[in-house]
Scaffold this motif. Structure first.
Motif, mmCIF file in Angstrom:
data_model
loop_
_atom_site.group_PDB
_atom_site.id
_atom_site.type_symbol
_atom_site.label_atom_id
_atom_site.label_comp_id
_atom_site.label_asym_id
_atom_site.label_seq_id
_atom_site.Cartn_x
_atom_site.Cartn_y
_atom_site.Cartn_z
ATOM 1 N N TRP A 96 0.861 -1.194 0.000
ATOM 2 C CA TRP A 96 0.000 0.000 0.000
ATOM 3 C C TRP A 96 0.892 1.237 0.000
ATOM 4 C CZ3 TRP A 96 -4.709 1.019 -1.264
ATOM 5 C CH2 TRP A 96 -5.261 2.264 -0.926
ATOM 6 N N PRO A 97 0.604 2.243 -0.837
ATOM 7 C CA PRO A 97 1.434 3.453 -0.888
ATOM 8 C C PRO A 97 1.078 4.425 0.236
ATOM 9 C CG PRO A 97 -0.307 3.580 -2.518
ATOM 10 C CD PRO A 97 -0.423 2.226 -1.869
ATOM 11 N N HIS A 98 1.533 4.115 1.445
ATOM 12 C CA HIS A 98 1.245 4.969 2.606
ATOM 13 C C HIS A 98 1.666 6.417 2.360
ATOM 14 C CE1 HIS A 98 1.106 0.987 4.489
ATOM 15 N NE2 HIS A 98 0.277 1.548 5.354
ATOM 16 N N HIS A 99 2.769 6.607 1.659
ATOM 17 C CA HIS A 99 3.286 7.959 1.405
ATOM 18 C C HIS A 99 2.338 8.786 0.534
ATOM 19 C CE1 HIS A 99 4.546 5.632 -2.075
ATOM 20 N NE2 HIS A 99 4.782 6.760 -2.731
ATOM 21 N N LEU A 100 1.443 8.135 -0.199
ATOM 22 C CA LEU A 100 0.470 8.854 -1.032
ATOM 23 C C LEU A 100 -0.912 8.941 -0.390
ATOM 24 C CD1 LEU A 100 1.292 7.337 -4.547
ATOM 25 C CD2 LEU A 100 1.925 9.600 -3.685
ATOM 26 N N PHE A 101 -1.356 7.856 0.251
ATOM 27 C CA PHE A 101 -2.745 7.761 0.691
ATOM 28 C C PHE A 101 -2.944 7.521 2.178
ATOM 29 C CE2 PHE A 101 -2.782 5.920 -3.713
ATOM 30 C CZ PHE A 101 -3.324 7.030 -4.333
ATOM 31 N N GLY A 102 -1.884 7.483 2.976
ATOM 32 C CA GLY A 102 -2.055 7.199 4.397
ATOM 33 C C GLY A 102 -2.388 5.733 4.623
ATOM 34 N N GLU A 103 -3.186 5.468 5.655
ATOM 35 C CA GLU A 103 -3.553 4.092 5.968
ATOM 36 C C GLU A 103 -4.487 3.527 4.901
ATOM 37 O OE1 GLU A 103 -2.316 2.052 8.375
ATOM 38 O OE2 GLU A 103 -0.946 3.756 8.521
ATOM 39 N N PRO A 104 -4.361 2.228 4.604
ATOM 40 C CA PRO A 104 -5.208 1.636 3.560
ATOM 41 C C PRO A 104 -6.677 1.615 3.953
ATOM 42 C CG PRO A 104 -3.882 -0.049 4.637
ATOM 43 C CD PRO A 104 -3.447 1.272 5.197
ATOM 44 N N HIS A 105 -7.530 1.849 2.960
ATOM 45 C CA HIS A 105 -8.971 1.731 3.179
ATOM 46 C C HIS A 105 -9.509 0.477 2.498
ATOM 47 C CE1 HIS A 105 -8.584 3.858 -0.652
ATOM 48 N NE2 HIS A 105 -9.771 3.366 -0.958
#
Length: 143
Positions: A96-105
């Motif tokens: 998951w791209p945490h750096h783009l979207f934060g925590e995964p949904h």
């Protein structure tokens, strides 16, 4: 999902190269750019990056001026084939791209699949409108 993908490609039937590349909305995207977005930001990102941990993502909306339209359409078909080879629906996502979207949904392949169906259907509707603006062609109208 397959019906939405066929519909997206079907909207481009018999469109010439100029029409495929013509920006049709204020955002500036073209039909070819939208299909490249579906290839890279939907099929490739969600199925190969998030599910299989592929982390090399291209700028999807920008089609190089000298890129053959057949290359973009073939890339979409290839990414769809690779997306279809994804694992079982209850499998947790691999990246998951945490750096783009934060925590995964989205947490499982099922979540990703439902999101991708929605996004593909939404963009297929955009292609319906774009095709109408380009040459007035309508997909299917029941009246």
């Amino acid at each position: 999902m397959d019906a939405q993908r066929r519909h997206a490609l079907g909207r481009l039937d018999r469109l010439g190269m100029e029409a495929l590349r013509r920006p049709v909305l204020p955002s500036g995207w073209s039909c070819l750019g939208l299909v490249q977005h579906l290839a890279l930001d939907v099929a490739r990102f969600w199925f190969r990056a998030v599910i299989e941990a592929l982390d090399d993502i291209d700028d999807a909306w920008q089609v190089a001026p000298d890129a053959p339209h057949t290359e973009v359409l073939d890339r979409y078909r290839t990414e769809v084939d690779l997306a279809n080879a994804a694992t079982a629906v209850d499998t947790p996502q691999a990246w998951w791209p945490h750096h783009l979207f934060g925590e995964p949904h989205l947490h499982t392949v099922r979540d990703v699949l439902l999101h991708a169906i929605t996004e593909t259907a939404r963009h297929t509707g955009h292609l319906d409108a774009a095709r109408g603006l380009v040459d007035g062609h309508r997909w299917m109208v029941l009246t």
